[in-house]
Structures are given as C-alpha cells and as structure tokens.
Design a protein around this motif. Sequence first.
Motif, short mmCIF file in Angstrom:
data_model
loop_
_atom_site.label_atom_id
_atom_site.label_comp_id
_atom_site.label_asym_id
_atom_site.label_seq_id
_atom_site.Cartn_x
_atom_site.Cartn_y
_atom_site.Cartn_z
N UNK A 311 -52.58 33.38 -47.64
CA UNK A 311 -51.64 32.08 -48.05
C UNK A 311 -52.61 31.10 -48.91
N UNK A 312 -53.64 30.68 -48.00
CA UNK A 312 -54.53 29.90 -48.71
C UNK A 312 -55.11 30.21 -50.02
N UNK A 313 -55.63 31.80 -50.27
CA UNK A 313 -56.04 32.28 -51.55
C UNK A 313 -54.86 31.90 -52.73
N UNK A 314 -53.87 32.37 -52.13
CA UNK A 314 -52.60 32.28 -53.17
C UNK A 314 -52.34 30.99 -53.68
N UNK A 315 -52.52 30.06 -52.71
CA UNK A 315 -51.95 28.77 -53.10
C UNK A 315 -53.09 27.97 -54.10
N UNK A 316 -54.38 28.53 -53.78
CA UNK A 316 -55.36 27.96 -54.63
C UNK A 316 -55.57 28.58 -56.11
N UNK A 317 -55.19 29.82 -55.97
CA UNK A 317 -55.07 30.49 -57.14
C UNK A 317 -53.99 29.90 -58.05
N UNK A 318 -52.68 29.29 -57.48
CA UNK A 318 -51.85 28.89 -58.05
C UNK A 318 -52.00 27.44 -58.97
N UNK A 319 -52.84 26.56 -58.05
CA UNK A 319 -53.18 25.17 -58.38
C UNK A 319 -54.53 25.25 -59.08
N UNK A 320 -55.45 26.07 -58.88
CA UNK A 320 -56.73 25.96 -59.76
C UNK A 320 -56.83 27.23 -60.54
N UNK A 321 -55.97 28.37 -60.36
CA UNK A 321 -56.34 29.54 -61.26
C UNK A 321 -55.32 29.68 -62.33
N UNK A 322 -54.30 28.75 -62.29
CA UNK A 322 -53.49 28.84 -63.38
C UNK A 322 -52.38 30.14 -63.46
N UNK A 323 -52.20 30.49 -62.37
CA UNK A 323 -51.32 31.58 -62.29
C UNK A 323 -50.10 31.46 -63.06
N UNK A 324 -49.74 32.42 -63.84
CA UNK A 324 -48.18 32.40 -64.43
C UNK A 324 -47.24 32.91 -63.58
N UNK A 325 -46.99 32.49 -62.54
CA UNK A 325 -45.90 33.04 -61.67
C UNK A 325 -44.43 33.04 -62.07
N UNK A 326 -44.15 32.28 -62.81
CA UNK A 326 -42.69 32.31 -63.17
C UNK A 326 -42.36 33.46 -63.88
N UNK A 327 -43.17 34.40 -64.40
CA UNK A 327 -42.86 35.68 -65.20
C UNK A 327 -42.86 36.66 -64.27
N UNK A 328 -43.12 36.60 -62.86
CA UNK A 328 -43.01 37.61 -61.71
C UNK A 328 -41.75 37.11 -60.86
N UNK A 329 -40.96 35.96 -61.34
CA UNK A 329 -40.06 35.48 -60.56
C UNK A 329 -38.73 36.57 -60.53
#
Length: 331
Positions: A311-329
């Motif tokens: 969970x930590x890794x995913x959250x950090x990738x979101x805020x610091x890695x710029x994951x475009x998670x909206x396309x995978x919703x």
Amino acid sequence: ARLGVRAIRWAIRQLRFEGATILGLARQLGTTWNTVWSHIKPCLQAASDDPARFTGIRVLGVDEHVWHHQDRRHRGPRELTGIVDLTCGEEHPTARLLDLVPGRSGTVYKNWLEERGEDFRSGIQIATLDPFQGYKNAIDDQLQDATSVLDAFHIVKLAGDALDEVRRRVQQDTTGHRGRKGDPLYQIRNLLRASRDRLTKRQQERLREAFTADEAHISVEVAYHCAQQVRDVFHQATPAQGRRLAAHLIERLPTCPIPEIARLGRTLRKWKDAFLAYFDTGGASNGPTEAINGIIELGRRTARGYRNPTNYKLRMLLIAGGLDASTHTQL
C-alpha cells in the motif's frame, strides 16, 4: 459497499493532488476505509504494472529512503531503494518516482536494473547517485554505457563534514572539552558551513578573530579554505574552469597534512570519474531525487505512517510517480 467510476476518479485525484487520506475520503463519501481502498488499489496496481512507465528514460537517479522506524520483523527492511526518472521532457516535465524496492544495497539496485530488460538499460545515458559504493557497483555492472555522476550536494557535504571534524578535534585539543558558549571555534561553527561569498564584513571579521585566537586554530583555517575551494568548483564561470579546479583538488588534497582533509581528498580521488562527470553532463544532479524523497516524507506524515509495504509503494507512486490511474478505473 460499491463506488462508481466518477467517485473513484475523484478519490484518486484527491489523493494525488490534495494530500487527502483514505479515511478522510471515506468520511466524505459516507463509507468505510476498506471500501474506498478496495476500489482504488486495483487502479493503482494496474497503472504501476503498465510497462509504458519505463519508456523514454535517459537519466536515472537513485537514493535510499527510510519508510518506517520500527522493528523490521513487523514491516520488513526499514530502508528502501528509490529509483527516479530524471528525464524532464514534454511528457514528464518534472522528476518522477519509478519504484521503491525493499533494502539498500548494490544487489537490490542491480537486480532492479536487470529486471527492466536490455532495451531499458541501453537507453540510460546518465546515472546520478550519492557516494554509496553499492549503487556505483550496480551502475557499473548493468549500465556500462551510462555516465555515472556524483551528486554535487553530497560532495560539498563531504567537505563540510571534514571541516567540522577538524573544528571539533582542535576544540577538544585546545580546551579539553566540547564546544561551549564563548569558545571562539564554537561561535563560528555555522559560519564555517556558509559560502564565503555570502558572508557580511562583520561575519568575515568574526572568522578572522576566531582563526587568530590560538595558533592551533591554523588547522581549522586551512580546512576552511579547502572546503570553500570544493564549494567553488561548482560556481565557476564555465564547466571547463570547474573541471580544472576539481582535478587540481583531487590531486592536492590527499597530500594535505590535516588528516581529515587528506581523507576527503582520498574519497574524491576514489570517485574521480563520477566527480568530474558533473562538468561533462551539463551539471547532472541527484537533487530532484532528494526532492522526491521530500514528497514521499510528506505523504507518509499525512497518513501517520503505513503498515503495509505494498500500500505504501502504491500511494507513493501515485503522489510522486505521476501514475495515470484514471485510465485504469473500471467497475
């Protein structure tokens, strides 16, 4: 028990841009922490697994990161190796976090580079790092065609640490105790760390008075000028001038009679190629990697710490890695 696509996308944007927490989002949506995270986590995981994240990378940074301070038996290794994309272009205008790997060693970094494949490794032109030999060994082993660059901040820090060791040693030898209020060397401890170009006339006078207060203080004065020369390396008019001064220091500092400065010189000589590469790469820096660490620390404090490393890794990738998670919703 179920969130719609718009709610999921809204929650992801709040996490990424607004510093929100899962509990706070659950409260606003009128549901539970588990419901919110069970919908967000698959989106982040899918975005994290997207191989497109690792294309077009030419400059790579690496640094260690401490993600918890408790017994490792409960949460695994305290330290993580953070890998950062420093290739700033149109698609990614700022540095971005690529991965957080458990452990801090050359083997960890080497294995990560090996897993990325030959196409990824062949595209890396510059690899920045701090003075940790393990990471340097991994770069030499897996990124033979890349140029290793030692971070300028850490070089200046090494010089400042050596100067501080000289000051404390001379302080102990001349007074028989650690620095106290009123001791000449203790009073200038902060001025010694500052760039001499930024000192006022009064501050320069305080330095002179402290250096001449005792004959033994000559060692501190010499160490101060050596440290300032290391700092001056990165403030020359042209890269060629900086490179010449750096090469001169690498040659002369190891012969200094002050042991701490001689040790600094040997360290710089050991890292000679990575040190001088700074001037051949347009000033490549690991600074953005440190900035990413700051963003991660802020995210960790907002959540009051984490228990689950995934969970930590995913959250950090979101805020610091710029994951475009909206396309995978998806529902």
